[in-house]
Design an enzyme around this catalytic site. Structure first.
Site, PDB file in Angstrom:
ATOM      1  N   LEU A  49       0.835  -1.195   0.000  1.00 39.50           N
ATOM      2  CA  LEU A  49       0.000   0.000   0.000  1.00 39.50           C
ATOM      3  C   LEU A  49       0.871   1.246   0.000  1.00 39.50           C
ATOM      4  CD1 LEU A  49      -2.825  -0.944   2.526  1.00 39.50           C
ATOM      5  CD2 LEU A  49      -2.602  -1.469   0.092  1.00 39.50           C
ATOM      6  N   GLY A  94       1.108  -5.212   1.237  1.00 39.03           N
ATOM      7  CA  GLY A  94       0.013  -5.280   0.261  1.00 39.03           C
ATOM      8  C   GLY A  94       0.422  -5.988  -1.025  1.00 39.03           C
ATOM      9  N   ASN A 118       4.795  -7.533   6.443  1.00 39.57           N
ATOM     10  CA  ASN A 118       5.702  -6.887   7.408  1.00 39.57           C
ATOM     11  C   ASN A 118       5.044  -5.749   8.189  1.00 39.57           C
ATOM     12  OD1 ASN A 118       5.573  -5.476   4.920  1.00 39.57           O
ATOM     13  ND2 ASN A 118       7.346  -4.269   5.494  1.00 39.57           N
ATOM     14  N   GLU A 119       3.704  -5.716   8.205  1.00 33.54           N
ATOM     15  CA  GLU A 119       2.996  -4.590   8.840  1.00 33.54           C
ATOM     16  C   GLU A 119       3.517  -4.274  10.237  1.00 33.54           C
ATOM     17  OE1 GLU A 119       1.644  -6.751   6.871  1.00 33.54           O
ATOM     18  OE2 GLU A 119       0.325  -5.655   5.503  1.00 33.54           O
TER      19      GLU A 119
HETATM   20  N1  CO8 Z   1       4.543   3.633  -0.215  1.00 30.92           N
HETATM   21  C1  CO8 Z   1       4.989   4.843  -0.616  1.00 30.92           C
HETATM   22  N2  CO8 Z   1       6.242   5.075  -1.053  1.00 30.92           N
HETATM   23  C2  CO8 Z   1       7.084   4.019  -1.079  1.00 30.92           C
HETATM   24  C3  CO8 Z   1       6.691   2.736  -0.674  1.00 30.92           C
HETATM   25  C4  CO8 Z   1       5.343   2.550  -0.226  1.00 30.92           C
HETATM   26  N3  CO8 Z   1       4.873   1.352   0.165  1.00 30.92           N
HETATM   27  N4  CO8 Z   1       7.743   1.894  -0.806  1.00 30.92           N
HETATM   28  C5  CO8 Z   1       8.764   2.641  -1.285  1.00 30.92           C
HETATM   29  N5  CO8 Z   1       8.376   3.915  -1.452  1.00 30.92           N
HETATM   30  C6  CO8 Z   1       9.164   5.033  -1.993  1.00 30.92           C
HETATM   31  C7  CO8 Z   1      10.422   5.292  -1.175  1.00 30.92           C
HETATM   32  O1  CO8 Z   1      10.150   6.137  -0.083  1.00 30.92           O
HETATM   33  C8  CO8 Z   1      11.306   5.958  -2.215  1.00 30.92           C
HETATM   34  O2  CO8 Z   1      10.853   7.289  -2.364  1.00 30.92           O
HETATM   35  P1  CO8 Z   1      11.887   8.478  -2.757  1.00 30.92           P
HETATM   36  O3  CO8 Z   1      12.455   8.098  -4.103  1.00 30.92           O
HETATM   37  O4  CO8 Z   1      11.038   9.701  -2.789  1.00 30.92           O
HETATM   38  O5  CO8 Z   1      12.928   8.495  -1.678  1.00 30.92           O
HETATM   39  C9  CO8 Z   1      10.949   5.208  -3.510  1.00 30.92           C
HETATM   40  O6  CO8 Z   1       9.652   4.646  -3.281  1.00 30.92           O
HETATM   41  C10 CO8 Z   1      11.910   4.080  -3.839  1.00 30.92           C
HETATM   42  O7  CO8 Z   1      12.042   3.245  -2.699  1.00 30.92           O
HETATM   43  P2  CO8 Z   1      13.419   2.556  -2.294  1.00 30.92           P
HETATM   44  O8  CO8 Z   1      14.548   3.500  -2.530  1.00 30.92           O
HETATM   45  O9  CO8 Z   1      13.264   2.011  -0.917  1.00 30.92           O
HETATM   46  O10 CO8 Z   1      13.482   1.391  -3.386  1.00 30.92           O
HETATM   47  P3  CO8 Z   1      14.299   0.027  -3.278  1.00 30.92           P
HETATM   48  O11 CO8 Z   1      14.264  -0.542  -4.661  1.00 30.92           O
HETATM   49  O12 CO8 Z   1      15.624   0.209  -2.613  1.00 30.92           O
HETATM   50  O13 CO8 Z   1      13.438  -0.919  -2.293  1.00 30.92           O
HETATM   51  C11 CO8 Z   1      11.370  -1.849  -1.476  1.00 30.92           C
HETATM   52  C12 CO8 Z   1      12.157  -1.334  -2.690  1.00 30.92           C
HETATM   53  C13 CO8 Z   1      12.007  -3.137  -0.961  1.00 30.92           C
HETATM   54  C14 CO8 Z   1       9.948  -2.130  -1.951  1.00 30.92           C
HETATM   55  C15 CO8 Z   1      11.416  -0.783  -0.376  1.00 30.92           C
HETATM   56  O14 CO8 Z   1      11.041   0.464  -0.952  1.00 30.92           O
HETATM   57  C16 CO8 Z   1      10.487  -1.046   0.762  1.00 30.92           C
HETATM   58  O15 CO8 Z   1      10.767  -1.878   1.608  1.00 30.92           O
HETATM   59  N6  CO8 Z   1       9.358  -0.305   0.822  1.00 30.92           N
HETATM   60  C17 CO8 Z   1       8.423  -0.355   1.906  1.00 30.92           C
HETATM   61  C18 CO8 Z   1       7.529  -1.491   1.730  1.00 30.92           C
HETATM   62  C19 CO8 Z   1       6.540  -1.571   2.858  1.00 30.92           C
HETATM   63  O16 CO8 Z   1       6.894  -1.713   4.005  1.00 30.92           O
HETATM   64  N7  CO8 Z   1       5.263  -1.487   2.506  1.00 30.92           N
HETATM   65  C20 CO8 Z   1       4.232  -1.592   3.482  1.00 30.92           C
HETATM   66  C21 CO8 Z   1       3.070  -0.748   3.121  1.00 30.92           C
HETATM   67  S1  CO8 Z   1       1.735  -1.045   4.261  1.00 30.92           S
HETATM   68  C22 CO8 Z   1       0.757  -2.214   3.515  1.00 30.92           C
HETATM   69  O17 CO8 Z   1       0.916  -2.546   2.380  1.00 30.92           O
HETATM   70  C23 CO8 Z   1      -0.369  -2.857   4.284  1.00 30.92           C
HETATM   71  C24 CO8 Z   1      -0.897  -1.981   5.299  1.00 30.92           C
HETATM   72  C25 CO8 Z   1      -2.092  -2.557   6.000  1.00 30.92           C
HETATM   73  C26 CO8 Z   1      -2.737  -1.463   6.814  1.00 30.92           C
HETATM   74  C27 CO8 Z   1      -3.278  -1.938   8.084  1.00 30.92           C
HETATM   75  C28 CO8 Z   1      -3.600  -0.748   9.005  1.00 30.92           C
HETATM   76  C29 CO8 Z   1      -4.619  -1.016  10.009  1.00 30.92           C
END
Ligand code: CO8
Length: 243
Positions: A49, A94, A118-119
């Protein structure tokens, strides 16, 4: 269907809306019996997400966003089509849910690719229907441990406990996905669809019955200052990791 929303295929409201419309079109097309989901972004299936949709926005926005996330899952998990996830990159949270919602998961064997719910690492809690989908795939004990720890697993670890069904080298992914699709499509649709529905109905019905309550829970939870702070810190951490 190829996800193409660089840099990381994060599931924004726009992305999810388009995904739902595309799935609906395919579902209503009698010619289409199956769909392979994959990514056009190198090394990333989907980063889950879009965290910016859950940060610093209005309660109305959170509700609209969450309804869209629910819709995406209801459509995918409840699809009559054969759904195969060809996971050609990392797939946290997500992104993992999308893969889990398919009938079969093939992942590229690359030690750098990670997958999992990984939430907990973000200080948030995977909703019950994320958890149910995970439990239905890997069983209660594995899901319990992985969810509590917010684990992101390497492809080979994920394969070991059944989070993904098969590992392939990158160049074989499309061929393998097509072969699996052919195998599943060889069965009569009605028997396969009824069996799928029998396996998944209870979990789908549970969200349908509690949909509004689930939206309210999400909105209340995500708008708490402590949760907003955790999400902001997590975004900061992602940015710092880069520099
Ligand atoms: N949302 C928004 N922006 C993101 C996300 C995301 N999920 N993931 C990465 N980005 C952004 C980064 O901040 C970065 O932005 P910028 O260029 O402006 O600095 C850009 O995308 C590129 O990211 P990376 O440099 O980290 O890219 P890498 O190729 O090195 O790594 C990964 C890619 C492995 C995907 C890494 O970005 C990562 O681990 N991202 C986070 C993933 C994550 O933890 N997602 C969880 C989202 S929560 C969810 O899906 C379920 C929630 C359920 C809600 C329940 C509530 C009650």
């Amino acid at each position: 269907m190829k996800f193409k929303s660089p840099p990381v295929n994060s599931l924004s409201l726009d992305f999810i809306t388009e995904l739902c419309i595309s799935l609906e079109k395919l579902e209503n097309n009698r010619e289409c019996r199956g769909v392979i989901l994959t990514s056009a972004v190198p090394n990333i299936f989907s980063s889950g997400l879009d965290i910016t949709e859950m940060c610093g926005k209005s309660m109305e926005h959170y509700a609209e966003f969450w309804r869209a996330v629910q819709e995406m899952w209801l459509r995918l998990y409840g699809s009559n089509m054969v759904t195969v996830a060809a996971v050609n990159g990392s797939s946290p949270a997500g992104g993992c849910l999308i893969a889990l919602s398919c009938d079969y998961r093939i992942m590229v064997q690359n030690p750098k690719f990670i997958i999992g719910l990984n939430e907990a690492q973000l200080g948030i809690v995977a909703p019950f229907w994320f958890k149910d989908t995970f439990v239905n795939t890997v069983g209660h004990r594995v899901a319990e441990r992985s969810l509590q720890l917010g684990s992101l697993h390497s492809a080979s670890e994920a394969h070991k406990f059944g989070l993904v069904d098969e590992l392939v080298p990158e160049e074989k992914l499309q061929e393998k996905a097509a072969a699996i699709m052919a195998q599943w499509l060889a069965l009569p649709d009605h028997a396969r669809q009824l069996t799928k529905s029998m396996m998944r109905k209870a979990v789908l019905d549970r969200l349908v019955a509690h949909r509004e309550e689930d939206i309210q829970n999400f909105v209340n939870f995500i708008s708490k200052e402590s949760i907003q702070k955790s999400l902001r810190m997590y975004m900061e951490m992602l940015k710092k990791k880069k520099s």
